[in-house]
Design a protein around this motif. Structure first.
Motif, mmCIF file in Angstrom:
data_model
loop_
_atom_site.group_PDB
_atom_site.id
_atom_site.type_symbol
_atom_site.label_atom_id
_atom_site.label_comp_id
_atom_site.label_asym_id
_atom_site.label_seq_id
_atom_site.Cartn_x
_atom_site.Cartn_y
_atom_site.Cartn_z
ATOM 1 N N TYR A 20 0.819 -1.203 0.000
ATOM 2 C CA TYR A 20 0.000 0.000 0.000
ATOM 3 C C TYR A 20 0.852 1.251 0.000
ATOM 4 O O TYR A 20 1.917 1.284 0.607
ATOM 5 C CB TYR A 20 -0.900 0.040 1.248
ATOM 6 C CG TYR A 20 -2.033 -0.945 1.193
ATOM 7 C CD1 TYR A 20 -3.308 -0.536 0.821
ATOM 8 C CD2 TYR A 20 -1.836 -2.285 1.498
ATOM 9 C CE1 TYR A 20 -4.365 -1.439 0.764
ATOM 10 C CE2 TYR A 20 -2.885 -3.199 1.437
ATOM 11 C CZ TYR A 20 -4.134 -2.765 1.072
ATOM 12 O OH TYR A 20 -5.170 -3.660 1.000
ATOM 13 N N ASP A 21 0.360 2.268 -0.687
ATOM 14 C CA ASP A 21 0.908 3.606 -0.550
ATOM 15 C C ASP A 21 0.419 4.083 0.815
ATOM 16 O O ASP A 21 -0.783 4.025 1.085
ATOM 17 C CB ASP A 21 0.352 4.497 -1.661
ATOM 18 C CG ASP A 21 0.866 5.929 -1.608
ATOM 19 O OD1 ASP A 21 1.033 6.462 -0.486
ATOM 20 O OD2 ASP A 21 1.068 6.514 -2.675
ATOM 21 N N PRO A 22 1.302 4.516 1.713
ATOM 22 C CA PRO A 22 0.874 4.912 3.056
ATOM 23 C C PRO A 22 -0.181 6.025 3.076
ATOM 24 O O PRO A 22 -0.893 6.171 4.056
ATOM 25 C CB PRO A 22 2.161 5.390 3.733
ATOM 26 C CG PRO A 22 3.271 4.921 2.892
ATOM 27 C CD PRO A 22 2.738 4.658 1.524
ATOM 28 N N GLU A 23 -0.291 6.777 1.995
ATOM 29 C CA GLU A 23 -1.242 7.887 1.960
ATOM 30 C C GLU A 23 -2.584 7.515 1.319
ATOM 31 O O GLU A 23 -3.515 8.305 1.335
ATOM 32 C CB GLU A 23 -0.630 9.062 1.200
ATOM 33 C CG GLU A 23 0.629 9.584 1.866
ATOM 34 C CD GLU A 23 1.303 10.678 1.065
ATOM 35 O OE1 GLU A 23 1.083 10.758 -0.162
ATOM 36 O OE2 GLU A 23 2.048 11.458 1.671
ATOM 37 N N ILE A 24 -2.665 6.312 0.723
ATOM 38 C CA ILE A 24 -3.872 5.906 0.002
ATOM 39 C C ILE A 24 -4.279 4.510 0.489
ATOM 40 O O ILE A 24 -3.463 3.596 0.463
ATOM 41 C CB ILE A 24 -3.617 5.874 -1.520
ATOM 42 C CG1 ILE A 24 -3.106 7.228 -2.008
ATOM 43 C CG2 ILE A 24 -4.891 5.480 -2.271
ATOM 44 C CD1 ILE A 24 -2.649 7.234 -3.448
ATOM 45 N N ASP A 60 10.467 5.482 -2.089
ATOM 46 C CA ASP A 60 11.460 4.486 -1.676
ATOM 47 C C ASP A 60 10.805 3.345 -0.906
ATOM 48 O O ASP A 60 11.112 2.174 -1.139
ATOM 49 C CB ASP A 60 12.556 5.127 -0.828
ATOM 50 C CG ASP A 60 13.448 6.052 -1.636
ATOM 51 O OD1 ASP A 60 13.469 5.929 -2.884
ATOM 52 O OD2 ASP A 60 14.115 6.902 -1.026
ATOM 53 N N PHE A 61 9.908 3.682 -0.005
ATOM 54 C CA PHE A 61 9.206 2.675 0.790
ATOM 55 C C PHE A 61 8.379 1.746 -0.107
ATOM 56 O O PHE A 61 8.430 0.533 0.035
ATOM 57 C CB PHE A 61 8.299 3.355 1.822
ATOM 58 C CG PHE A 61 7.349 2.416 2.484
ATOM 59 C CD1 PHE A 61 7.782 1.585 3.517
ATOM 60 C CD2 PHE A 61 6.031 2.328 2.076
ATOM 61 C CE1 PHE A 61 6.908 0.695 4.118
ATOM 62 C CE2 PHE A 61 5.150 1.449 2.672
ATOM 63 C CZ PHE A 61 5.590 0.620 3.697
ATOM 64 N N ILE A 62 7.637 2.324 -1.035
ATOM 65 C CA ILE A 62 6.769 1.529 -1.912
ATOM 66 C C ILE A 62 7.598 0.609 -2.804
ATOM 67 O O ILE A 62 7.308 -0.584 -2.927
ATOM 68 C CB ILE A 62 5.866 2.446 -2.760
ATOM 69 C CG1 ILE A 62 4.884 3.197 -1.857
ATOM 70 C CG2 ILE A 62 5.115 1.639 -3.821
ATOM 71 C CD1 ILE A 62 4.143 4.329 -2.554
ATOM 72 N N LEU A 102 -12.262 4.591 -3.012
ATOM 73 C CA LEU A 102 -11.857 5.997 -2.913
ATOM 74 C C LEU A 102 -12.986 6.975 -3.235
ATOM 75 O O LEU A 102 -12.775 8.177 -3.246
ATOM 76 C CB LEU A 102 -10.657 6.255 -3.840
ATOM 77 C CG LEU A 102 -9.388 5.494 -3.455
ATOM 78 C CD1 LEU A 102 -8.304 5.688 -4.526
ATOM 79 C CD2 LEU A 102 -8.884 5.937 -2.094
ATOM 80 N N GLY A 103 -14.168 6.430 -3.491
ATOM 81 C CA GLY A 103 -15.327 7.284 -3.708
ATOM 82 C C GLY A 103 -15.418 7.893 -5.095
ATOM 83 O O GLY A 103 -16.075 8.920 -5.272
#
Length: 105
Positions: A20-24, A60-62, A102-103
Motif C-alpha cells: 500500500y501507498d501509506p497515503e492511500i 522508496d518505501f513503496i 476511494l469514492g
C-alpha cells in the motif's frame, strides 16, 4: 511450463495486493501502478511500475516493499523494479474496487 509461469504470476500479484501507498488506502496493484510483471525461466522477475506522482514522498518505501514482497514468493530468485512515468498514471488505471473504495464511483 506456461502453467507454472501463470501460477507464479498469480502468486506475485497476490503479494503485490498487500503493498500500500501509506497515503492511500488501496493496494498498488488495484491503483493501477503495476504495468507489467515479466518472469524469466531462472526466476528473475522484472516489475514495471509507476507512482501516482513523480515526487511521491513514499516512493522508496513503496518500491522496496514491492521488491521484498515479490522476492518472498516461492520460485522468485530476484526482483528488479523498473520505475517509469510513461504512460503517466491517472485515475482511469484504477480497478473498479479501488475507485469504489476511494469514492470515485
Amino acid at each position: 511450463m506456461e502453467n507454472e509461469f501463470l501460477k507464479l504470476e498469480e502468486d506475485i500479484v497476490r503479494m503485490l495486493r498487500t503493498v500500500y501507498d501509506p497515503e492511500i488506502p488501496v493496494n498498488v496493484y488495484d491503483l493501477g501502478l503495476i504495468y507489467n510483471v515479466d518472469i524469466k525461466e531462472d526466476g528473475l522477475v522484472t516489475i514495471t511500475m509507476t507512482l501516482t506522482a513523480p515526487n511521491c514522498p513514499a516512493a522508496d518505501f513503496i518500491l522496496e516493499d514491492v521488491r521484498l514482497k515479490a522476492e518472498s514468493v516461492k520460485g522468485v530468485s530476484r526482483c528488479d523494479i523498473e520505475l517509469t512515468f510513461e504512460p503517466e498514471w491517472n485515475r482511469d488505471m484504477m480497478s473498479e474496487e479501488a475507485k469504489l473504495e476511494l469514492g470515485f464511483l
